[in-house]
Design a protein around this motif. Structure first.
Motif, PDB file in Angstrom:
ATOM      1  N   GLN A   1      58.055 -16.361  82.227  1.00 55.69           N
ATOM      2  CA  GLN A   1      58.782 -17.602  82.510  1.00 55.69           C
ATOM      3  C   GLN A   1      59.495 -17.511  83.865  1.00 55.69           C
ATOM      4  N   ALA A   2      60.062 -16.333  84.165  1.00 53.16           N
ATOM      5  CA  ALA A   2      60.717 -16.142  85.469  1.00 53.16           C
ATOM      6  C   ALA A   2      59.703 -16.295  86.604  1.00 53.16           C
ATOM      7  N   MET A   3      58.472 -15.806  86.384  1.00 54.66           N
ATOM      8  CA  MET A   3      57.417 -15.985  87.392  1.00 54.66           C
ATOM      9  C   MET A   3      57.142 -17.477  87.619  1.00 54.66           C
ATOM     10  N   GLU A   4      57.172 -18.245  86.524  1.00 56.37           N
ATOM     11  CA  GLU A   4      56.971 -19.698  86.667  1.00 56.37           C
ATOM     12  C   GLU A   4      58.104 -20.325  87.477  1.00 56.37           C
ATOM     13  N   TYR A   5      59.333 -19.863  87.211  1.00 60.54           N
ATOM     14  CA  TYR A   5      60.480 -20.375  87.981  1.00 60.54           C
ATOM     15  C   TYR A   5      60.283 -20.083  89.464  1.00 60.54           C
ATOM     16  N   LEU A   6      59.870 -18.844  89.754  1.00 60.32           N
ATOM     17  CA  LEU A   6      59.647 -18.454  91.157  1.00 60.32           C
ATOM     18  C   LEU A   6      58.580 -19.344  91.791  1.00 60.32           C
ATOM     19  N   MET A   7      57.490 -19.585  91.064  1.00 58.89           N
ATOM     20  CA  MET A   7      56.403 -20.411  91.613  1.00 58.89           C
ATOM     21  C   MET A   7      56.898 -21.825  91.923  1.00 58.89           C
ATOM     22  N   GLY A   8      57.814 -22.326  91.101  1.00 60.12           N
ATOM     23  CA  GLY A   8      58.386 -23.656  91.348  1.00 60.12           C
ATOM     24  C   GLY A   8      59.201 -23.679  92.633  1.00 60.12           C
ATOM     25  N   ASP A   9      59.982 -22.625  92.852  1.00 65.63           N
ATOM     26  CA  ASP A   9      60.758 -22.537  94.099  1.00 65.63           C
ATOM     27  C   ASP A   9      59.828 -22.418  95.306  1.00 65.63           C
ATOM     28  N   ILE A  10      58.783 -21.593  95.158  1.00 64.15           N
ATOM     29  CA  ILE A  10      57.824 -21.423  96.254  1.00 64.15           C
ATOM     30  C   ILE A  10      57.177 -22.765  96.592  1.00 64.15           C
ATOM     31  N   ALA A  11      56.774 -23.506  95.552  1.00 63.42           N
ATOM     32  CA  ALA A  11      56.087 -24.786  95.769  1.00 63.42           C
ATOM     33  C   ALA A  11      56.974 -25.747  96.560  1.00 63.42           C
ATOM     34  N   ALA A  12      58.275 -25.795  96.199  1.00 60.25           N
ATOM     35  CA  ALA A  12      59.202 -26.685  96.921  1.00 60.25           C
ATOM     36  C   ALA A  12      59.318 -26.257  98.378  1.00 60.25           C
TER      37      ALA A  12
ATOM     38  N   PHE B   1      52.823 -13.512  91.130  1.00 58.30           N
ATOM     39  CA  PHE B   1      52.350 -14.874  91.369  1.00 58.30           C
ATOM     40  C   PHE B   1      51.435 -15.345  90.248  1.00 58.30           C
ATOM     41  N   ILE B   2      51.504 -16.646  89.968  1.00 50.39           N
ATOM     42  CA  ILE B   2      50.651 -17.260  88.954  1.00 50.39           C
ATOM     43  C   ILE B   2      49.687 -18.181  89.701  1.00 50.39           C
ATOM     44  N   PRO B   3      48.421 -17.759  89.826  1.00 47.95           N
ATOM     45  CA  PRO B   3      47.495 -18.468  90.724  1.00 47.95           C
ATOM     46  C   PRO B   3      47.384 -19.969  90.481  1.00 47.95           C
ATOM     47  N   HIS B   4      47.381 -20.424  89.239  1.00 41.69           N
ATOM     48  CA  HIS B   4      47.172 -21.864  89.047  1.00 41.69           C
ATOM     49  C   HIS B   4      48.410 -22.684  89.418  1.00 41.69           C
ATOM     50  N   LEU B   5      49.517 -22.007  89.723  1.00 45.13           N
ATOM     51  CA  LEU B   5      50.718 -22.733  90.168  1.00 45.13           C
ATOM     52  C   LEU B   5      50.925 -22.642  91.685  1.00 45.13           C
ATOM     53  N   MET B   6      49.928 -22.142  92.405  1.00 44.29           N
ATOM     54  CA  MET B   6      50.058 -22.035  93.866  1.00 44.29           C
ATOM     55  C   MET B   6      49.999 -23.408  94.501  1.00 44.29           C
ATOM     56  N   GLU B   7      51.063 -23.737  95.231  1.00 44.00           N
ATOM     57  CA  GLU B   7      51.107 -25.007  95.961  1.00 44.00           C
ATOM     58  C   GLU B   7      50.073 -24.958  97.095  1.00 44.00           C
ATOM     59  N   PRO B   8      49.256 -26.001  97.264  1.00 46.92           N
ATOM     60  CA  PRO B   8      48.324 -26.013  98.393  1.00 46.92           C
ATOM     61  C   PRO B   8      49.080 -26.011  99.730  1.00 46.92           C
ATOM     62  N   GLY B   9      48.421 -25.531 100.767  1.00 41.86           N
ATOM     63  CA  GLY B   9      49.036 -25.527 102.095  1.00 41.86           C
ATOM     64  C   GLY B   9      49.579 -24.175 102.484  1.00 41.86           C
ATOM     65  N   ALA B  10      49.309 -23.149 101.685  1.00 39.53           N
ATOM     66  CA  ALA B  10      49.747 -21.788 101.999  1.00 39.53           C
ATOM     67  C   ALA B  10      48.710 -20.819 101.453  1.00 39.53           C
ATOM     68  N   THR B  11      48.781 -19.553 101.898  1.00 41.06           N
ATOM     69  CA  THR B  11      48.021 -18.489 101.236  1.00 41.06           C
ATOM     70  C   THR B  11      49.020 -17.530 100.616  1.00 41.06           C
ATOM     71  N   TYR B  12      48.561 -16.730  99.654  1.00 44.32           N
ATOM     72  CA  TYR B  12      49.466 -15.942  98.811  1.00 44.32           C
ATOM     73  C   TYR B  12      49.002 -14.489  98.742  1.00 44.32           C
ATOM     74  N   ILE B  13      49.851 -13.578  99.261  1.00 45.28           N
ATOM     75  CA  ILE B  13      49.531 -12.146  99.248  1.00 45.28           C
ATOM     76  C   ILE B  13      50.199 -11.517  98.034  1.00 45.28           C
ATOM     77  N   THR B  14      49.407 -10.867  97.177  1.00 47.53           N
ATOM     78  CA  THR B  14      49.966 -10.300  95.950  1.00 47.53           C
ATOM     79  C   THR B  14      49.230  -9.015  95.577  1.00 47.53           C
ATOM     80  N   GLY B  15      49.715  -8.328  94.534  1.00 49.25           N
ATOM     81  CA  GLY B  15      49.077  -7.093  94.063  1.00 49.25           C
ATOM     82  C   GLY B  15      49.460  -5.888  94.899  1.00 49.25           C
TER      83      GLY B  15
END
Ligand SMILES: [Zn+2]
Length: 258
Positions: free
Chosen positions: A36-47, A72-86
């Motif tokens: 759930q915290a990861m989802e919160y983070l993804m929401g902040d990233i998207a904004a 990172f949760i891939p299906h919550l990635m906001e378009p317009g950026a790339t995401y480095i993870t792992g």
């Protein structure tokens, strides 16, 4: 939409994300609280990504920084950026001199900050503390130094109120700060509704793009006197001692690991 060709790097952590205030949300990836915290983070990233793009950023690279770096949760990635993870990978992977600014998103205050939610420096498990040139420094300073070594200024920091204060103390008044909550203790906070923090992050991103010309890369004269302290177990069970390491560091990439 504003014209611009800005290239922005985003370093993320989890403790300062909207809605996060317990260590149980940040330590065990198999826990539903962590997911759930990861989802919160993804929401902040998207904004943030929406705000940066709206303000004219043409390239946004978001790097996953908390723990093992797989938040990172891939299906919550906001378009317009790339995401480095792992991992494993080095801090600041993908960051180079071509970036116009860096945003520290979801950061937290250094170890020992009374009103810093989940305050720690690098490791809360062993209560690590760091000093650079005799000034105690947290993760805001460390990331800012690594970026500063490449000539990239910090333009925006998000986290709790104490995080925003620490950011201004180290980086000056020009850095844009957005508070996602107010710390009461290490695991106690006055939370702000997520919809409101995301609106603030979106608006802050626009101000951060405007602040690019005013923000300077964070640097210290080399070599940097580095010191770290942490709690170590002794041979006897339940007995601990404080371990200390000191070094004079010329290569800025080594300021965490010396
Ligand atoms: Zn973290």
């Amino acid at each position: 939409m504003a014209e611009g060709n800005w290239k922005i790097y985003v370093a993320t952590d989890l403790e300062g994300a909207s809605g996060v205030f317990r260590f149980a949300q940040t330590r065990d990836i198999t826990s539903p609280l962590y997911v759930q915290a990861m989802e919160y983070l993804m929401g902040d990233i998207a904004a943030l990504v929406r705000g940066l793009r709206e303000a004219g950023a043409s390239r946004v690279v978001v790097a996953d920084g908390h723990g093992r770096g797989d938040n990172f949760i891939p299906h919550l990635m906001e378009p317009g950026a790339t995401y480095i993870t792992g991992g494993p990978r080095k801090p600041g992977e993908g960051l180079d001199r071509s970036f116009d600014g860096i945003v520290l998103l979801g950061y937290h205050a250094m170890k020992g900050t009374a009103d810093g939610v989940l305050n720690h420096t690098q490791s809360s498990m062993v209560e690590m503390r760091y000093w650079y040139n005799d000034r105690e420094s947290g993760e805001i300073a460390a990331t800012s130094l690594i970026a500063g070594g490449l000539g990239v200024p910090v333009i925006m920091v998000t986290g709790d109120v104490a995080t925003c204060r620490e950011a201004r103390e180290f980086l000056g008044r020009n850095v844009v700060t957005v508070a996602t909550k107010r710390g009461i203790g290490r695991e106690a906070a006055e939370l702000y509704p997520l919809q409101e923090t995301r609106e603030a992050i979106f608006e802050g991103a626009g101000k951060a793009i405007e602040a690019i010309g005013r923000c300077r890369p964070f640097k210290l004269p080399a070599p940097i006197r580095c010191k770290r302290e942490w709690i170590e177990r002794t041979e006897r069970p339940s007995e601990t001692r404080i371990a200390v390491r000191e070094s004079s560091v010329r290569d800025i990439k080594k300021i965490l690991d010396f």
